[in-house]
Design an enzyme around this catalytic site. Sequence first.
Site, short mmCIF file in Angstrom:
data_model
loop_
_atom_site.label_atom_id
_atom_site.label_comp_id
_atom_site.label_asym_id
_atom_site.label_seq_id
_atom_site.Cartn_x
_atom_site.Cartn_y
_atom_site.Cartn_z
N SER A 44 0.87 -1.18 0.00
CA SER A 44 0.00 0.00 0.00
C SER A 44 0.90 1.23 0.00
O SER A 44 1.42 1.63 1.04
CB SER A 44 -0.91 0.00 1.23
OG SER A 44 -1.76 -1.12 1.21
N LYS A 69 -7.26 0.59 -3.29
CA LYS A 69 -6.90 0.06 -1.97
C LYS A 69 -7.26 1.05 -0.87
O LYS A 69 -7.73 0.66 0.21
CB LYS A 69 -5.40 -0.25 -1.93
CG LYS A 69 -4.90 -0.76 -0.56
CD LYS A 69 -5.60 -2.06 -0.15
CE LYS A 69 -5.20 -2.48 1.28
NZ LYS A 69 -3.83 -2.97 1.39
N LYS A 84 -2.10 4.72 8.67
CA LYS A 84 -1.26 5.17 7.56
C LYS A 84 -2.07 5.29 6.28
O LYS A 84 -1.95 6.29 5.54
CB LYS A 84 -0.10 4.19 7.38
CG LYS A 84 0.87 4.53 6.26
CD LYS A 84 0.64 3.72 4.99
CE LYS A 84 0.84 2.23 5.19
NZ LYS A 84 0.67 1.48 3.92
#
Length: 303
Positions: free
Chosen positions: A103, A178, A246
């Site tokens: 990611s 994502k 994050k």
Amino acid sequence: MHSISVNRIGFIGLGNMGKPMAGHLMRAGARLTLFNRSNQVLEELAGEGAEVASSPHEVAQRVGDGLIFLSLPNADSVAEVVEGEDGLFAGLTAGSKIVDMGSTAVEPTRAWHERALGMDSDWIDAPVSGGQKGAREANLTIMAGGLEGSVDAIRPVLEILGATITYMGPSGAGQCAKLANQIIVASTIASLSEAFLLCRENGVDLKAARSALLGGFAQSKILDQHGLRMIEEDFEPGGTAINQLKDLVEAAKVARQGDLDLPMLKTNKELWERMLEDGLGELDHSGLYEWYRQTLEKERGSE
């Protein structure tokens, strides 16, 4: 078309996600060249037949015009691997493809894609959903961005790692998809935490509640898997709260850049920030329920 039998494959990043993915490629017959900061996992996979490189640059040189997979935690980690005289770009061969399965931030992804194209190579962003369980069982959901022809060319290799491979659009689209996944996951975990807390404080058996809700419109994988984790108080990390935050921070950044006002994202991000401030960031992201529980106890203790 890239195939296990013809092309050499490099793999960089052999953590909880990368190690099982590399193992699947090896068992499918791939000639793997590996690089990882920790030597222990390298020694283990070398004993199973993989080659070990001393740097990302060496990985690129050994792989030639093959594939190089990255499974790294964030954009800074990717930058460390691709930049500099020992980085991938310094040793990249024309015709090769870098496949980033972590990611990673959207804007750096697009910049690396352009740089790779300028070297007659390519960069595909292919982040995954499914966690460590999906990586171990090779049934990950893979969201791919980049040139559609390039994604099609590597699809036979991706199918070794995942059960669902979807082309999302141009470079960065996989990472955006994502982020969408992570917004939904984080919001659902928060909603489930509050729902379970409401039930528990009003004498509802949580096992019975989970069972009933799974039979109705509220059913979801998160209710199924993370609901059980919450009931059993099993917060051993699959995906940590740190990584969840994050991704929410990156989603908020992308939203700001597009002048999007996403109030639910803002509210949800604040919950995870508070969880980390209270020292629970290393828990599984389902541990948000534990943070709610501890917060309630603190509030009652101060009354």
